[in-house]
Design a protein around this motif. Structure first.
Motif, PDB file in Angstrom:
ATOM      1  N   ARG A 141      36.312  44.674  37.701  1.00 46.29           N
ATOM      2  CA  ARG A 141      37.156  43.489  37.791  1.00 46.29           C
ATOM      3  C   ARG A 141      38.594  43.958  37.981  1.00 46.29           C
ATOM      4  N   ILE A 142      39.421  43.079  38.558  1.00 45.72           N
ATOM      5  CA  ILE A 142      40.823  43.446  38.757  1.00 45.72           C
ATOM      6  C   ILE A 142      41.710  42.232  38.543  1.00 45.72           C
ATOM      7  N   TRP A 143      42.860  42.463  37.900  1.00 46.46           N
ATOM      8  CA  TRP A 143      43.839  41.416  37.587  1.00 46.46           C
ATOM      9  C   TRP A 143      45.148  41.816  38.260  1.00 46.46           C
ATOM     10  N   LEU A 144      45.615  41.024  39.223  1.00 44.69           N
ATOM     11  CA  LEU A 144      46.813  41.329  40.008  1.00 44.69           C
ATOM     12  C   LEU A 144      47.841  40.230  39.766  1.00 44.69           C
ATOM     13  N   GLU A 145      49.004  40.607  39.258  1.00 46.24           N
ATOM     14  CA  GLU A 145      49.977  39.603  38.841  1.00 46.24           C
ATOM     15  C   GLU A 145      51.385  39.964  39.291  1.00 46.24           C
ATOM     16  N   GLY A 182      53.644  31.835  42.108  1.00 52.29           N
ATOM     17  CA  GLY A 182      53.376  31.768  40.680  1.00 52.29           C
ATOM     18  C   GLY A 182      52.059  31.122  40.323  1.00 52.29           C
ATOM     19  N   LYS A 183      51.204  30.865  41.304  1.00 52.21           N
ATOM     20  CA  LYS A 183      49.920  30.234  41.045  1.00 52.21           C
ATOM     21  C   LYS A 183      48.812  31.289  40.974  1.00 52.21           C
ATOM     22  N   PHE A 184      47.909  31.113  40.011  1.00 53.00           N
ATOM     23  CA  PHE A 184      46.780  32.014  39.845  1.00 53.00           C
ATOM     24  C   PHE A 184      45.546  31.448  40.552  1.00 53.00           C
ATOM     25  N   HIS A 185      44.770  32.327  41.142  1.00 52.04           N
ATOM     26  CA  HIS A 185      43.501  31.926  41.715  1.00 52.04           C
ATOM     27  C   HIS A 185      42.548  33.108  41.665  1.00 52.04           C
TER      28      HIS A 185
END
Length: 223
Positions: free
Chosen positions: A134-138, A183-186
Motif C-alpha cells: 500500500r502507499i500513502w502520497l500526501e 488538498g483533496k484525498f482520493h
C-alpha cells in the motif's frame, strides 16, 4: 526487509531513502537536499567522525576498523564526482526491492525536499514479491504525513492486522491514497493511476512550457 529477519511481519517506511545516488543527485545535478553549501551533506560526515559514530565502518588492511576511510569515500563520491559509480550502485535499494517478501505500507510527501519524490515509483514497481503493498502520497514535506489522524488510523489498522492478527479489514484498505494539489484525498487501484498520461514539454527561454513540442523534449515526470 532485504535480510529476511525471522520476526519481521511488515515494514512501514516514511519518506525512505530508496536510492542514495538519487538522494544526492538528480539527473546528474547535485540536489543539496535542500541545503545551501556547506550544508548537512558536507558537515554530517565530519560530525559523525568527531562523535565516533561513522556508519558503515570499513575494514582496513590490518583487519581493524577503518572509520576514516568511510568519511573519505563519502566525501569523494558526494563532492568530487557525480557519476553513478559502483559506490552508489551498492546503495541502490530499487533493484533489491525484489527481495522484499513482507507486506509494505509506504508513505511519501510530494513536497519532500529531503528525499527525492522521483525515487518511490521505482521502488514501488519492484515490490513484486511483497504479498501486500500500500502507499500513502500526501502534500507534505519530509516525515509523517501532515494529516496525522487519518494516516495514523490507516497505519494502526495495518499494524493490528499484521502484528496482532486482527481481522479488521486492513486488506480492504485502498491500495493507493493520494492527496492532489487541491488538498483533496482520493484512492487509486494502482500507481501510476491507470488513466495517467505522459506529456512532453519543450524547454525554451520563455516562462512557458508549450506541450508536445520538439525536438528538445522532457517527460513531465522529470520536470
Amino acid at each position: 526487509a532485504l535480510w529476511h529477519p525471522a520476526h519481521l511481519p511488515t515494514i512501514v517506511p516514511l519518506g525512505a531513502f530508496t536510492e542514495w545516488y538519487r538522494y544526492y543527485f538528480e539527473l546528474g545535478l547535485h540536489r543539496r537536499n535542500g541545503d545551501a553549501f556547506p550544508g548537512s551533506s558536507d558537515t554530517d560526515p565530519l560530525l559523525w567522525g568527531a562523535m565516533g559514530i561513522v556508519p558503515g565502518a570499513r575494514t582496513g588492511t590490518s583487519g581493524g576498523v577503518d572509520d576514516a576511510r568511510c568519511i573519505v569515500d563519502y566525501t569523494q563520491q558526494d563532492d568530487a564526482q557525480d557519476d553513478y559509480s559502483g559506490y552508489w550502485h551498492e546503495r541502490d535499494h530499487h533493484a533489491k526491492a525484489l527481495n522484499i517478501t513482507v507486506p509494505v505500507l509506504y508513505a511519501q510527501g510530494w513536497n519532500d525536499g529531503n528525499v527525492a519524490t522521483t525515487g518511490f515509483p521505482l521502488l514501488w514497481a519492484n515490490l513484486t514479491n511483497s504479498p501486500e503493498k500500500r502507499i500513502w502520497l500526501e502534500q507534505h514535506g519530509h516525515g509523517v504525513p501532515s494529516s496525522k489522524k487519518g494516516y495514523h488510523e490507516y497505519v494502526h489498522r495495518w499494524l493490528d492486522h499484521w502484528l496482532l492478527g486482527k481481522d479488521n479489514g486492513a486488506l480492504a484498505l485502498p491500495d493507493v491514497i493520494v492527496e492532489d494539489n487541491t488538498g483533496k484525498f482520493h484512492s487509486e487501484a494502482t500507481w501510476p493511476p491507470s488513466d495517467a498520461m505522459n506529456l512532453t514539454f519543450n524547454l525554451s527561454g520563455s516562462s512557458r512550457f508549450p506541450p508536445h513540442a520538439s525536438p528538445a523534449t522532457v517527460s513531465s515526470r522529470d520536470r
